[in-house]
Design a protein around this motif. Structure first.
Motif, PDB file in Angstrom:
ATOM      1  N   ALA A  74      78.743 -22.849  12.245  1.00  0.00           N
ATOM      2  CA  ALA A  74      78.743 -23.830  13.334  1.00  0.00           C
ATOM      3  C   ALA A  74      79.306 -23.241  14.622  1.00  0.00           C
ATOM      4  N   ARG A  75      80.239 -22.317  14.503  1.00  0.00           N
ATOM      5  CA  ARG A  75      80.873 -21.717  15.679  1.00  0.00           C
ATOM      6  C   ARG A  75      79.952 -20.720  16.378  1.00  0.00           C
ATOM      7  N   HIS A  76      79.056 -20.083  15.629  1.00  0.00           N
ATOM      8  CA  HIS A  76      78.292 -18.972  16.191  1.00  0.00           C
ATOM      9  C   HIS A  76      76.805 -19.249  16.369  1.00  0.00           C
ATOM     10  N   ILE A  77      76.283 -20.334  15.795  1.00  0.00           N
ATOM     11  CA  ILE A  77      74.854 -20.637  15.914  1.00  0.00           C
ATOM     12  C   ILE A  77      74.622 -21.663  17.012  1.00  0.00           C
ATOM     13  N   ARG A  78      73.691 -21.339  17.905  1.00  0.00           N
ATOM     14  CA  ARG A  78      73.222 -22.292  18.908  1.00  0.00           C
ATOM     15  C   ARG A  78      71.779 -22.641  18.609  1.00  0.00           C
ATOM     16  N   SER A  79      71.442 -23.901  18.824  1.00  0.00           N
ATOM     17  CA  SER A  79      70.072 -24.336  18.582  1.00  0.00           C
ATOM     18  C   SER A  79      69.711 -25.474  19.527  1.00  0.00           C
ATOM     19  N   ARG A  80      68.453 -25.514  19.892  1.00  0.00           N
ATOM     20  CA  ARG A  80      67.958 -26.614  20.730  1.00  0.00           C
ATOM     21  C   ARG A  80      67.622 -27.841  19.898  1.00  0.00           C
ATOM     22  N   HIS A  81      67.587 -27.641  18.564  1.00  0.00           N
ATOM     23  CA  HIS A  81      67.101 -28.720  17.699  1.00  0.00           C
ATOM     24  C   HIS A  81      67.727 -28.546  16.324  1.00  0.00           C
ATOM     25  N   PHE A  82      68.622 -29.452  15.923  1.00  0.00           N
ATOM     26  CA  PHE A  82      69.210 -29.320  14.587  1.00  0.00           C
ATOM     27  C   PHE A  82      69.578 -30.684  14.017  1.00  0.00           C
ATOM     28  N   LEU A  83      69.672 -30.721  12.670  1.00  0.00           N
ATOM     29  CA  LEU A  83      69.974 -31.934  11.924  1.00  0.00           C
ATOM     30  C   LEU A  83      71.052 -31.599  10.906  1.00  0.00           C
ATOM     31  N   ALA A  84      72.117 -32.405  10.849  1.00  0.00           N
ATOM     32  CA  ALA A  84      73.245 -32.142   9.957  1.00  0.00           C
ATOM     33  C   ALA A  84      73.598 -33.410   9.187  1.00  0.00           C
ATOM     34  N   HIS A  85      74.101 -33.245   7.954  1.00  0.00           N
ATOM     35  CA  HIS A  85      74.260 -34.371   7.044  1.00  0.00           C
ATOM     36  C   HIS A  85      75.458 -34.151   6.131  1.00  0.00           C
ATOM     37  N   VAL A  86      76.237 -35.204   5.887  1.00  0.00           N
ATOM     38  CA  VAL A  86      77.277 -35.191   4.848  1.00  0.00           C
ATOM     39  C   VAL A  86      76.933 -36.301   3.870  1.00  0.00           C
ATOM     40  N   ARG A  87      77.075 -36.002   2.569  1.00  0.00           N
ATOM     41  CA  ARG A  87      76.489 -36.850   1.535  1.00  0.00           C
ATOM     42  C   ARG A  87      77.525 -37.635   0.730  1.00  0.00           C
ATOM     43  N   ALA A  88      77.193 -38.894   0.459  1.00  0.00           N
ATOM     44  CA  ALA A  88      77.881 -39.706  -0.542  1.00  0.00           C
ATOM     45  C   ALA A  88      76.820 -40.171  -1.514  1.00  0.00           C
ATOM     46  N   SER A  89      76.847 -39.648  -2.717  1.00  0.00           N
ATOM     47  CA  SER A  89      75.787 -39.920  -3.693  1.00  0.00           C
ATOM     48  C   SER A  89      75.729 -41.398  -4.056  1.00  0.00           C
ATOM     49  N   THR A  90      74.498 -41.894  -4.235  1.00  0.00           N
ATOM     50  CA  THR A  90      74.296 -43.262  -4.732  1.00  0.00           C
ATOM     51  C   THR A  90      73.949 -43.266  -6.215  1.00  0.00           C
TER      52      THR A  90
END
Length: 262
Positions: A74-90
């Protein structure tokens, strides 16, 4: 439930969403405010687009706050388009293949919600995935299944209609199972150029969805990343947004006619 965030605009370091904000995605992984569970520690993932057509994907089963590699990326990657997710299982297992986002060719998908009675209709949902896509069914979640079914229904050509049809038919199967709520759906999907996000539920309790316009791009989130609540626009239940070229277009996700026949 889960928490997620997506960015479309000028190149941005991943940490500017995942780590830095007051209520960053990492903070939401242990202190979410707008969902049923405050802790989302059943894995994480991030997909970002660079110079190649397909996204790069990093995910793991650790809680997001405890993975040092995520912080470095996260500190070193730059992007014009990204999607991030943290999960809580159902209900499905905590495995890497069950962590979001899910990718196929240039498409990325992530989801917050559930299909009611999934354990009773899973085989029927899987049967909706055609043979040429079933080999990409790596995990066991309802979310991945909806994504692959949407691809089968023409997501590449019809990003709204294909996803709406997949959600509608999954909801119909849930109604067959008799387990409510039949559908909770707040999701984002992208081809690396255009970002789509939708908020829908079979009852009045759709998972939250917001977006915010900045000078250099658009951020779409499960819940605001800071206390400037008046700057965040809540997407109404039953609607979706399309983010392209720095502009946001909002439309109905399912028409009233489609809802009536779900």
């Amino acid at each position: 439930m889960c928490r997620w965030a997506a960015w479309s605009g000028a190149p941005k370091y991943l940490e500017e969403v995942i780590c830095d904000p007051e209520h960053s995605l990492i903070d939401q992984s242990r202190n979410a405010l707008s969902c049923k569970t405050s802790v989302n520690a059943d894995g994480f993932g991030v997909a970002w687009y660079g110079d190649r057509e397909t996204p790069c994907l990093y995910k793991d089963v650790r809680p997001a706050w405890s993975d040092p590699n995520l912080l470095q990326i996260a500190r070193h990657i730059r992007s014009r388009h990204f999607l991030a997710h943290v999960r809580a299982s159902t209900g499905t297992a905590t495995t890497r293949d069950n962590c979001h986002p899910f990718t196929h060719e240039r498409w990325t998908f992530m989801h917050n919600g559930q299909v009611g009675g999934y354990d009773k209709v899973r085989r029927r949902l899987d049967n909706m995935i055609p043979d040429d896509l079933y080999g990409h069914r790596m995990g066991g979640t309802d979310s991945e299944c909806i994504f692959l079914v949407a691809l089968a229904y023409g997501l590449k050509l019809h990003p709204r209609a294909a996803m709406a049809r997949a959600v509608r038919e999954a909801e119909a199967l849930s109604r067959y199972s008799g387990v409510a709520p039949h559908m909770r759906f707040a999701s984002a999907w992208s081809d690396g150029t255009t970002l789509y996000a939708a908020r829908y539920a079979s009852d009045k309790f759709a998972p939250t969805l917001y977006y915010r316009e900045f000078e250099d791009g658009i951020m779409v989130v499960s819940e605001p990343l800071d206390e400037a609540r008046n700057c965040w626009v809540e997407v109404p239940q039953g609607h979706m947004i399309k983010v392209s070229d720095g502009k946001v277009e909002m439309v109905a996700f399912l028409s009233e006619e489609e809802l009536a026949h779900a």
